[in-house]
Scaffold this motif. Structure first.
Motif, mmCIF file in Angstrom:
data_model
loop_
_atom_site.group_PDB
_atom_site.id
_atom_site.type_symbol
_atom_site.label_atom_id
_atom_site.label_comp_id
_atom_site.label_asym_id
_atom_site.label_seq_id
_atom_site.Cartn_x
_atom_site.Cartn_y
_atom_site.Cartn_z
ATOM 1 N N SER A 1 3.497 51.299 23.561
ATOM 2 C CA SER A 1 3.817 50.463 22.410
ATOM 3 C C SER A 1 4.496 51.337 21.362
ATOM 4 N N THR B 1 1.711 32.193 14.050
ATOM 5 C CA THR B 1 2.248 32.984 15.151
ATOM 6 C C THR B 1 1.852 34.446 14.979
ATOM 7 N N THR B 2 1.570 35.075 16.083
ATOM 8 C CA THR B 2 1.251 36.498 16.052
ATOM 9 C C THR B 2 2.544 37.290 16.215
ATOM 10 N N PRO B 3 2.678 38.379 15.477
ATOM 11 C CA PRO B 3 3.899 39.173 15.631
ATOM 12 C C PRO B 3 3.964 39.811 17.012
ATOM 13 N N LYS B 4 5.165 39.867 17.570
ATOM 14 C CA LYS B 4 5.343 40.492 18.879
ATOM 15 C C LYS B 4 5.315 42.001 18.724
ATOM 16 N N ARG B 5 4.712 42.664 19.689
ATOM 17 C CA ARG B 5 4.685 44.120 19.701
ATOM 18 C C ARG B 5 5.761 44.607 20.644
ATOM 19 N N LYS B 6 6.440 45.637 20.226
ATOM 20 C CA LYS B 6 7.514 46.189 21.048
ATOM 21 C C LYS B 6 6.931 47.210 22.014
#
Length: 67
Positions: free
Chosen positions: A47, A2-7
């Motif tokens: 971001s 899984t790719t980390p989510k960007r805020k």
């Protein structure tokens, strides 16, 4: 994998995140290109990583791994 989510933050959220940085100044940074962002309709979206790099020169996620 899984790719980390960007805020992604609105200008109002970004101003609340960093004390002393106003919504007006963040908007001006977006318009001038000093702060990388994109527009979704009428809103500027920033971001969290780009905000921290533009203001502090680095980004350290909450997990502690510096990018």
């Amino acid at each position: 994998m899984t790719t980390p989510k960007r805020k992604v933050l609105t200008i109002k959220e970004a101003a609340k995140l960093i004390e002393g940085l106003t919504e007006y100044r963040i908007r001006q940074m977006c318009i001038s290109g000093d702060l990388p962002c994109f527009k979704a309709g009428k809103k500027y979206l920033i971001s969290e990583e780009a905000l921290m790099k533009a203001v502090f020169g680095y980004y350290e996620p909450e997990g502690g791994d510096a990018a």
